[in-house]
Design a protein around this motif. Structure first.
Motif, short mmCIF file in Angstrom:
data_model
loop_
_atom_site.label_atom_id
_atom_site.label_comp_id
_atom_site.label_asym_id
_atom_site.label_seq_id
_atom_site.Cartn_x
_atom_site.Cartn_y
_atom_site.Cartn_z
N VAL A 181 -8.78 8.65 7.97
CA VAL A 181 -9.39 9.11 9.22
C VAL A 181 -10.92 9.10 9.07
O VAL A 181 -11.64 8.59 9.94
N ALA A 182 -11.39 9.65 7.94
CA ALA A 182 -12.83 9.72 7.72
C ALA A 182 -13.44 8.32 7.66
O ALA A 182 -14.46 8.04 8.30
N LEU A 183 -12.79 7.42 6.91
CA LEU A 183 -13.32 6.06 6.78
C LEU A 183 -13.29 5.34 8.12
O LEU A 183 -14.26 4.67 8.49
N GLY A 215 0.88 4.79 4.47
CA GLY A 215 -0.11 3.81 4.07
C GLY A 215 -0.01 2.53 4.88
O GLY A 215 1.08 2.05 5.16
N SER A 216 -1.14 2.00 5.30
CA SER A 216 -1.21 0.68 5.91
C SER A 216 -2.69 0.36 6.03
O SER A 216 -3.52 1.26 5.97
N PRO A 217 -3.04 -0.92 6.19
CA PRO A 217 -4.46 -1.25 6.26
C PRO A 217 -5.17 -0.48 7.38
O PRO A 217 -6.32 -0.10 7.27
N TYR A 218 -4.43 -0.22 8.46
CA TYR A 218 -5.03 0.42 9.63
C TYR A 218 -5.19 1.93 9.42
O TYR A 218 -6.27 2.47 9.63
N THR A 219 -4.11 2.61 8.99
CA THR A 219 -4.19 4.06 8.82
C THR A 219 -5.12 4.46 7.69
O THR A 219 -5.58 5.59 7.65
N LEU A 220 -5.38 3.57 6.75
CA LEU A 220 -6.27 3.92 5.64
C LEU A 220 -7.73 3.57 5.94
O LEU A 220 -8.60 3.76 5.11
N ALA A 234 -14.33 0.35 1.45
CA ALA A 234 -13.33 1.35 1.88
C ALA A 234 -12.27 1.52 0.80
O ALA A 234 -11.85 2.63 0.48
N THR A 235 -11.83 0.39 0.23
CA THR A 235 -10.78 0.45 -0.79
C THR A 235 -11.23 1.24 -2.01
O THR A 235 -10.47 2.07 -2.53
N PHE A 236 -12.46 1.01 -2.45
CA PHE A 236 -12.93 1.71 -3.64
C PHE A 236 -13.08 3.22 -3.37
O PHE A 236 -12.79 4.03 -4.24
N LEU A 285 0.83 -1.21 0.00
CA LEU A 285 0.00 0.00 0.00
C LEU A 285 0.86 1.26 0.00
O LEU A 285 0.56 2.23 -0.68
N GLN A 286 1.95 1.23 0.79
CA GLN A 286 2.84 2.39 0.82
C GLN A 286 3.40 2.68 -0.56
O GLN A 286 3.56 3.82 -0.96
#
Lengths: 363, 251
Positions: A185-187, A108-113, A162-164, A99-100
Motif C-alpha cells: 500500500v505504501a509503495l 502477493g501479486s505484482p499489483y498488491t505489492l 520497490a522489490t528491494f 510471489l505468493q
C-alpha cells in the motif's frame, strides 16, 4: 541406509498408488480442458468485434489463405491483441503465484505489492522526462514508444527499487501478510504520487496521454511488442517451473525448506527479481493491469490445490484465459467503444481480494 | 554415527553455545533437555548447518557436514522443525517433498516407492490423500516426520515434536520415532521439555545449562541434583512401573 529394501513386498497391489494416480489425473484433466478452452476462446475472440468474422474465415486466415480484408483485420489487429492478452496474462499470473509462494503470502501479486505502480512510474518518468515516447491524445494508441528499451529499462529499475524495499522489509520485520500488504500500500501510494507529480507538470496533451496510458490495455501491443513480451515471459515461466520444488519447500515453511537443503534467501531474491522483470515488461508495454496476478493463481488453487508442480502451469492457463476473456468482454461490452482491459480486471479482482480478506488468508 | 566436537555458536556478540562435545551411535535416541532459551533448538540448527556454527566440527557417518553442499546435508540429516506450514496439498505430496534433495528434474519411480513405504510404516495410508490444511496437529506432525524420513537420512533432528500434542499423540509420535531409529539403524536427536516423556523413549540424555553441556549420559544422569542445578527446581526421582520418573517437590 535403505528404507525400502525388503519392504516392497508388503506393498503388493495396494490402493494408494492407484488413488494417487487418479488424483494426479484429475489435475492433468483440468489443464487439458483449460488449454482447449483457451484455444477456443482465442478463435472466438478473433472472430467477434466491430466486424464479425465467420469461423471458417478465421481458420482460413489463420492458416494463411488470403481472405481479403478479413486477413488484414485478423493479422494486424485481432491476433496480436489476443496473443498479447494471453502472453501478458500468463506473465502476470505466473509472477503472482511465485510471489505468493516466496513471500508465503496469499495476497502477493505484482499489483498488491506495489511493483506494478513502481514500474508505471518508471515508464511515465521515462516517457515524460526522458522523452522515450511521444504522445498523442487519442485513446486508441495514446503513447508511441520511440524507445521501448529505455522505457522498459527505466520501468524495470523502479520496479527493482520497490522489490528491494519489499525484500528489505521482509527481512528486517517479517514477511507476514499484514506487513507485506501494508508495504505494498505504501509503495503503491508513493509511486502513484510520483506519477501524479509528473502529470501535474505535463501539458494537457501529455496529461491526457498519460492518463490513457496508465489504464492497462493489451490493444496497444503490435507484433514487435508481443515478440519482446513473449521473449521475457517464456524464460520467466521456465525459471519458475524449474524452481517448483523450491517453492513447494518454502510453502512448507522456511525452516523445513532449509532442512531440505533449499537456499531460501537466494531462491526468494531471484524469484522476486524475475517476477519484477516480468511485471516491468508488461507494465512498460501495456500499462498497469491489476489483480490478474492475484486472482488467477487463486482460481487455479481452487482446482489443482497448492502443489506447485501443478499450480504453476495451471496458473499460466488461468492467467491466459482470464485476461483474454476479460479483454474480449471489454471489446464487446460497449462496442464500438473498446474499454481498456484493466478497468474490467479491477472490477473482477477487487471483490476477490475482499473475499480473501474475509475468508482469512490461509495459504 | 554423529560426532560433535567443540561446537560453539554466537548470536551477534552473545555466546549461545560453547564447547559442545558429544557422540551418538546408530539406533540411539538422544534427548536434549534444559530450560527455555538455553539453546536446544539452536543446537539442532547448528548440527544441520542452518545456523553454521562459529567453531567446531560435526561428523555424520564419518563425513564433515560443514564442508558439504546444502542438498548433500539434506540427504544425510532429516530435520523436523517445531512448526511447519500447511497449504492445500495432500499428505502424499507433502511427504514426497522430502525427496527434494534427491530429485533431479523430475520424480522417479523410486521416489514414489520410498514415499509409499514410509506412508505404510507410519500408518498414514488413510490420510495420504487428505489435504494437510485440514489435519490436526498430531496428524501434521506425523506427516512432517514422514517427510524427514523419505529423505533417507542417517540422522534425524526433531525440535520439540510433542509440544502441542495430547498425551496419546505424544506417546504415538515418540514410539514411531524410536521404532524407525531402531529398525533402520539411524540416530535421532530430539529436543524436549517433558523429562518424563524423554525418560521413556531416549537412550541418551544431554542437559544444557548456560550454553554448555551440564550432564551427558544414560538414565543414570537424571538425578535430583541435575534437575535442581539445571532447572532450579527441587525434585524427587523414582522408579514406577519400570520407568524412571521425575516429580517436582514444590507445588
Amino acid at each position: 541406509m535403505e528404507f525400502i529394501e525388503g519392504k516392497m513386498d508388503e506393498l503388493k497391489e495396494d490402493t494408494l498408488p492407484l488413488a494417487y494416480t487418479g488424483y494426479i489425473r484429475k489435475k492433468i484433466s483440468f489443464m487439458i480442458i483449460s488449454s482447449i478452452l483457451l484455444f477456443l476462446l482465442l478463435i472466438y475472440s478473433i472472430a467477434v468485434g466491430a466486424a464479425n468474422i465467420s469461423f471458417t474465415n478465421v481458420m482460413a486466415a489463420l492458416f494463411g489463405y488470403d481472405v481479403g480484408n478479413v486477413s488484414t483485420i485478423i493479422w494486424n489487429i485481432r491476433l496480436p491483441r489476443a496473443l498479447t492478452a494471453i502472453v501478458s496474462g500468463i506473465g502476470l499470473s505466473v509472477a503472482g503465484v511465485a510471489l505468493q509462494s516466496i513471500l508465503r503470502n496469499p495476497l502477493g501479486s505484482p499489483y498488491t505489492l506495489g511493483i506494478s505502480h513502481a514500474a508505471a512510474f518508471g515508464a511515465a518518468f521515462s516517457v515524460i522526462v526522458l522523452g522515450s515516447g511521444s504522445m498523442r491524445s487519442t485513446g486508441a494508441d495514446a503513447v508511441m514508444l520511440n524507445n521501448p528499451y529505455m522505457t522498459t529499462a527505466v520501468a524495470f529499475c523502479f520496479s527493482m527499487i520497490a522489490t528491494f524495499i519489499l525484500i528489505a522489509i521482509a527481512r528486517y520485520r517479517s514477511a507476514s501478510p499484514e506487513v507485506m500488504i501494508l508495504t505494498g500500500v505504501a509503495l503503491a501510494s508513493l509511486f502513484t504520487a510520483g506519477t501524479m507529480f509528473l502529470q501535474y507538470f505535463a501539458d494537457d496533451v501529455q496529461l491526457a496521454a498519460v492518463v490513457f496510458w496508465t489504464f492497462g490495455d493489451v490493444g496497444r501491443a503490435d507484433w514487435g511488442d508481443l515478440g519482446i513480451l513473449t521473449a521475457v515471459t517464456i524464460p520467466s515461466m521456465v525459471y519458475f517451473l524449474l524452481n517448483r520444488w523450491n517453492y513447494n519447500a518454502i510453502d512448507a515453511g522456511d525452516e523445513t525448506a532449509k532442512g531440505l537443503g533449499v537456499n531460501v534467501e537466494k531462491v526468494r531474491l531471484w524469484g522476486m527479481l524475475v517476477a519484477s522483470l516480468m511485471t516491468a515488461f508488461v507494465v512498460a508495454f501495456l500499462g498497469v493491469i491489476g489483480f490478474v496476478g492475484l486472482v488467477c493463481p487463486h482460481i487455479a488453487r481452487k482446482f489443482v490445490g497448492d502443489e506447485q508442480r501443478f499450480l504453476l502451469p495451471a496458473s499460466c492457463l488461468t492467467g491466459g484465459l482470464l485476461l483474454l476473456s476479460a479483454d474480449t468482454a471489454a471489446r464487446l461490452m460497449l462496442a464500438p467503444h473498446e474499454l481498456p482491459v484493466a478497468i474490467l480486471t479491477a472490477f473482477m479482482g477487487a471483490p476477490l481480494f475482499l473475499y480473501l480478506l474475509i475468508r482469512g488468508y490461509q495459504h | 554415527m554423529l560426532n560433535v566436537e567443540g561446537l560453539g555458536f554466537n548470536y551477534k556478540t552473545r555466546k549461545v553455545l560453547e564447547q559442545i562435545h558429544f557422540g551418538l551411535k546408530p539406533g540411539e535416541v538422544l534427548a536434549i533437555l534444559g530450560p527455555n532459551g538455553v539453546g536446544k533448538s539452536t543446537l539442532l540448527r547448528c548440527i544441520n548447518t542452518i545456523h553454521p556454527p562459529a567453531t567446531g566440527t560435526i561428523f555424520v557417518d564419518g563425513e564433515e557436514v560443514l564442508s558439504l553442499e546444502k542438498h548433500e546435508v539434506a540427504k544425510r540429516i532429516g530435520y523436523v522443525p517445531q512448526r511447519s506450514e500447511a497449504g492445500k496439498l495432500t499428505a502424499y505430496d507433502a511427504i514426497l517433498l522430502g525427496r527434494k534433495p534427491h530429485i533431479g528434474w523430475n520424480i522417479k519411480e523410486k521416489d514414489h516407492k520410498i514415499v509409499e513405504s514410509i506412508i505404510m510404516k507410519l500408518e498414514l495410508d488413510k490420510l495420504a490423500l487428505r489435504y494437510i490444511n485440514e489435519m490436526s496437529g498430531g496428524e501434521l506432525q506425523r506427516v512432517a516426520i514422514a517427510r524427514a524420513l523419505v529423505q533417507e537420512p542417517k540422522l534425524l533432528l526433531l525440535d520439540e515434536p510433542t509440544s502441542s500434542l495430547d498425551l496419546k499423540k505424544q506417546l504415538e509420535i515418540l514410539r514411531t520415532v524410536r521404532q524407525v531409529v531402531k529398525d533402520n539403524r539411524v540416530s535421532a536427536v530430539i529436543t524436549m521439555h517433558d523429562i518424563n516423556l524423554a525418560l521413556r523413549f531416549a537412550d541418551r540424555y544431554i542437559f544444557l545449562k548456560d550454553g554448555n553441556i551440564f550432564a551427558h549420559g544414560g538414565h543414570e544422569i537424571v538425578v535430583p541434583e541435575t534437575i535442581e542445578q539445571v532447572y532450579g527446581v527441587s525434585a524427587t526421582v523414582e522408579e514406577l512401573n519400570g520407568f524412571r520418573i521425575v516429580v517436582p517437590n514444590e507445588e
